[in-house]
Design a protein around this motif. Structure first.
Motif, PDB file in Angstrom:
ATOM      1  N   LEU A   1      10.031  14.329  21.708  1.00 52.26           N
ATOM      2  CA  LEU A   1      11.129  15.208  22.107  1.00 52.26           C
ATOM      3  C   LEU A   1      10.685  16.651  22.343  1.00 52.26           C
ATOM      4  N   VAL A   2       9.509  17.025  21.811  1.00 53.49           N
ATOM      5  CA  VAL A   2       9.074  18.428  21.892  1.00 53.49           C
ATOM      6  C   VAL A   2       7.661  18.497  22.476  1.00 53.49           C
ATOM      7  N   PHE A   3       7.527  19.258  23.540  1.00 51.15           N
ATOM      8  CA  PHE A   3       6.230  19.458  24.185  1.00 51.15           C
ATOM      9  C   PHE A   3       5.912  20.950  24.220  1.00 51.15           C
ATOM     10  N   GLY A   4       4.636  21.280  23.954  1.00 48.62           N
ATOM     11  CA  GLY A   4       4.211  22.675  24.029  1.00 48.62           C
ATOM     12  C   GLY A   4       2.909  22.796  24.789  1.00 48.62           C
ATOM     13  N   PRO A   5       2.824  23.706  25.752  1.00 52.23           N
ATOM     14  CA  PRO A   5       1.580  23.900  26.486  1.00 52.23           C
ATOM     15  C   PRO A   5       0.546  24.663  25.663  1.00 52.23           C
ATOM     16  N   VAL A   6      -0.701  24.313  25.846  1.00 61.19           N
ATOM     17  CA  VAL A   6      -1.822  25.014  25.217  1.00 61.19           C
ATOM     18  C   VAL A   6      -2.583  25.767  26.311  1.00 61.19           C
ATOM     19  N   ALA A   7      -2.840  27.034  26.061  1.00 60.91           N
ATOM     20  CA  ALA A   7      -3.509  27.882  27.051  1.00 60.91           C
ATOM     21  C   ALA A   7      -5.001  28.001  26.752  1.00 60.91           C
ATOM     22  N   LEU A   8      -5.794  28.080  27.810  1.00 56.46           N
ATOM     23  CA  LEU A   8      -7.174  28.533  27.690  1.00 56.46           C
ATOM     24  C   LEU A   8      -7.121  30.048  27.885  1.00 56.46           C
ATOM     25  N   GLY A   9      -7.017  30.763  26.755  1.00 53.69           N
ATOM     26  CA  GLY A   9      -6.865  32.205  26.785  1.00 53.69           C
ATOM     27  C   GLY A   9      -8.210  32.899  26.684  1.00 53.69           C
ATOM     28  N   TYR A  10      -8.395  33.933  27.489  1.00 56.95           N
ATOM     29  CA  TYR A  10      -9.687  34.629  27.491  1.00 56.95           C
ATOM     30  C   TYR A  10      -9.482  36.121  27.695  1.00 56.95           C
ATOM     31  N   LYS A  11     -10.506  36.880  27.328  1.00 54.13           N
ATOM     32  CA  LYS A  11     -10.545  38.313  27.607  1.00 54.13           C
ATOM     33  C   LYS A  11     -11.880  38.627  28.261  1.00 54.13           C
TER      34      LYS A  11
ATOM     35  N   VAL B   1      -6.976  33.116  15.837  1.00 49.46           N
ATOM     36  CA  VAL B   1      -7.859  32.942  16.989  1.00 49.46           C
ATOM     37  C   VAL B   1      -7.415  33.825  18.157  1.00 49.46           C
ATOM     38  N   ALA B   2      -6.122  33.962  18.340  1.00 52.35           N
ATOM     39  CA  ALA B   2      -5.641  34.781  19.455  1.00 52.35           C
ATOM     40  C   ALA B   2      -5.970  36.256  19.240  1.00 52.35           C
ATOM     41  N   GLN B   3      -5.795  36.743  18.023  1.00 58.38           N
ATOM     42  CA  GLN B   3      -6.109  38.133  17.727  1.00 58.38           C
ATOM     43  C   GLN B   3      -7.604  38.400  17.884  1.00 58.38           C
ATOM     44  N   ALA B   4      -8.422  37.456  17.404  1.00 59.44           N
ATOM     45  CA  ALA B   4      -9.872  37.639  17.528  1.00 59.44           C
ATOM     46  C   ALA B   4     -10.296  37.648  18.990  1.00 59.44           C
ATOM     47  N   ALA B   5      -9.792  36.702  19.772  1.00 60.74           N
ATOM     48  CA  ALA B   5     -10.164  36.642  21.185  1.00 60.74           C
ATOM     49  C   ALA B   5      -9.696  37.896  21.922  1.00 60.74           C
ATOM     50  N   GLY B   6      -8.543  38.416  21.533  1.00 60.16           N
ATOM     51  CA  GLY B   6      -8.023  39.608  22.184  1.00 60.16           C
ATOM     52  C   GLY B   6      -8.800  40.870  21.882  1.00 60.16           C
ATOM     53  N   SER B   7      -9.654  40.816  20.872  1.00 58.70           N
ATOM     54  CA  SER B   7     -10.413  42.002  20.479  1.00 58.70           C
ATOM     55  C   SER B   7     -11.879  41.949  20.910  1.00 58.70           C
ATOM     56  N   ILE B   8     -12.288  40.880  21.586  1.00 57.44           N
ATOM     57  CA  ILE B   8     -13.695  40.701  21.953  1.00 57.44           C
ATOM     58  C   ILE B   8     -13.812  40.506  23.466  1.00 57.44           C
ATOM     59  N   ASP B   9     -14.469  41.415  24.137  1.00 53.43           N
ATOM     60  CA  ASP B   9     -14.702  41.224  25.569  1.00 53.43           C
ATOM     61  C   ASP B   9     -15.659  40.050  25.763  1.00 53.43           C
ATOM     62  N   GLY B  10     -15.269  39.115  26.597  1.00 52.12           N
ATOM     63  CA  GLY B  10     -16.076  37.919  26.837  1.00 52.12           C
ATOM     64  C   GLY B  10     -15.613  36.717  26.040  1.00 52.12           C
ATOM     65  N   ALA B  11     -14.525  36.866  25.280  1.00 45.69           N
ATOM     66  CA  ALA B  11     -14.061  35.787  24.408  1.00 45.69           C
ATOM     67  C   ALA B  11     -13.202  34.770  25.160  1.00 45.69           C
ATOM     68  N   ILE B  12     -13.173  33.551  24.628  1.00 39.43           N
ATOM     69  CA  ILE B  12     -12.284  32.503  25.115  1.00 39.43           C
ATOM     70  C   ILE B  12     -11.851  31.656  23.931  1.00 39.43           C
ATOM     71  N   THR B  13     -10.622  31.163  23.972  1.00 41.22           N
ATOM     72  CA  THR B  13     -10.117  30.303  22.916  1.00 41.22           C
ATOM     73  C   THR B  13      -9.093  29.349  23.493  1.00 41.22           C
ATOM     74  N   TYR B  14      -8.645  28.417  22.697  1.00 38.71           N
ATOM     75  CA  TYR B  14      -7.545  27.519  23.050  1.00 38.71           C
ATOM     76  C   TYR B  14      -6.409  27.831  22.075  1.00 38.71           C
ATOM     77  N   VAL B  15      -5.223  28.068  22.607  1.00 42.44           N
ATOM     78  CA  VAL B  15      -4.140  28.520  21.741  1.00 42.44           C
ATOM     79  C   VAL B  15      -2.810  28.301  22.452  1.00 42.44           C
TER      80      VAL B  15
END
Length: 372
Positions: free
Chosen positions: A132-142, A235-249
């Motif tokens: 009943l519940v679906f959520g998208p996961v992003a490949l987030g990067y900076k 993970v999102a906060q860490a990726a947002g603070s590092i140039d060149g970072a990527i995460t799944y979130v």
């Protein structure tokens, strides 16, 4: 999965795209868009047990809260107490008869004895898994200077297992013709704690990477590289603070931390993460359960090559008795789930989830109405 959304979770979506309205109209949807749902003409028979008890997946907690609000508006005096104790506890306590329905990131497992235990709890009748519940996961990067990036399942796998280590690697450049990619190290950030998001991400890599991901799946990250952080916020906060970072979130975390979000090329061109593209992926999902037991074959989503379908999703189930409830409980369970699948969908986008497309909603409603 984070479910609270700050700002415009739908900021990725162009004006006029699949925003839910109170009447559920699709008149403003772009051509070819998968219909989404709001209110429905499906009748809701309120009554029965005044307060349902449920327990399980924390990934769907805010979705359930949204459903409860809609349920209370539709059925005066009705309520649901949902304890977000985790999928394992939800299944265990449903099977023990301690709650009226369970929430789980995974369907009941036959090999673990959960299917048999659920049938015993349901007075000898099978339990059904309703996604009943679906959520998208992003490949987030900076990445300074790069806000438009396309990756594929194969290249993502090579990034997250350390095979591709530079942003200007030829494998990335081939997917981003004309882009100016820096000669910079890729900094992988992963979940250090056990996570359903990690499991789903690794299942996606396993299905979509053309053999590039051999590390397997599971709730612990198995890529063997990068920097681990706890929880989605970490993970999102860490990726947002590092140039060149990527995460799944989850999408809302990526947006909260101003991460750029990669498009995914599943073989049919780059696909942006929007309600429309997520809905198209859900619409194309194969159901491997029988009858009204709507267990999904997630590989049909993860490995899909359908044009315009965003393949990286997390699905959670409501686990219910097909039969075996007392009459008051059955009536209330059906009423709550019917509202959740109809009126309750109108609030999901604001909570960071993907509303059900119409065709999939119909399958869910058919199963709900068959509960006896």
């Amino acid at each position: 999965m984070k479910t609270k959304r700050h700002g415009a979770v739908l900021g990725l979506i162009a004006a006029g795209a699949l925003l839910l309205t109170a009447c559920g109209s699709d008149e403003n949807a772009p051509s070819g868009a998968a219909p989404t749902t709001g209110e429905s003409s499906t009748p809701v028979e309120c009554g029965g047990k005044s307060k349902l008890n449920a327990e399980g997946s924390s990934a769907q907690k805010n979705a359930i809260d949204t459903f409860i609000q809609a349920y209370q508006q539709k059925c005066s005096g009705a309520d649901v107490a949902y304890n977000a104790s985790g999928s394992g506890a939800g299944v265990k306590n449903f099977n023990a008869g301690q709650v009226d329905f369970g929430g789980s990131d995974s369907p009941l497992s036959e090999s673990k004895g959960e299917v048999a235990a659920a049938a015993e709890r349901c007075q000898g009748n099978p339990a059904w898994n309703l996604p009943l519940v679906f959520g998208p996961v992003a490949l987030g990067y900076k990445l300074d200077g790069v806000t438009d990036l396309t990756l594929s399942g194969e290249v993502a796998a090579k990034i997250f297992n350390g095979t591709v280590v530079k942003w200007n690697d030829p494998a990335i450049a081939a997917l981003n013709s004309g882009a100016s990619l820096p000669d910079k190290d890729i900094k992988v950030v992963y979940r250090s704690d056990e996570s359903g998001t990690t499991d789903n991400f690794q299942l996606y890599l396993q299905a979509a990477s053309k053999g590039a991901w051999t590390q397997g799946a599971g709730k612990q990250f198995k890529g063997g590289i990068g920097e681990g952080k706890e929880k989605s916020a970490g993970v999102a906060q860490a990726a947002g603070s590092i140039d060149g970072a990527i995460t799944y979130v989850e999408l809302s975390f990526a947006q909260d931390n101003k991460l750029s979000i990669a498009k995914i090329d599943n073989g049919s061109g780059p696909v942006e993460l929007t309600n429309e593209t997520v809905g198209k992926a859900i619409d194309g999902a194969t159901i491997k359960g029988s009858g009204n037991d709507l267990v999904l074959d997630l590989n049909s989503i993860y490995a899909s090559t359908t044009a315009g379908a965003y393949p990286l999703l997390l699905a959670t189930y409501e686990i219910v008795c097909s039969k075996g409830y007392d009459a008051d409980t059955a009536k209330a369970v059906k009423a709550f789930l019917t509202v959740a699948a109809t009126d309750g969908q109108a609030g999901l986008a604001d909570a960071g989830y993907a509303p059900l497309p119409k065709a999939f909603q119909d399958k869910i409603l058919t199963a709900i109405q068959a509960i006896a």
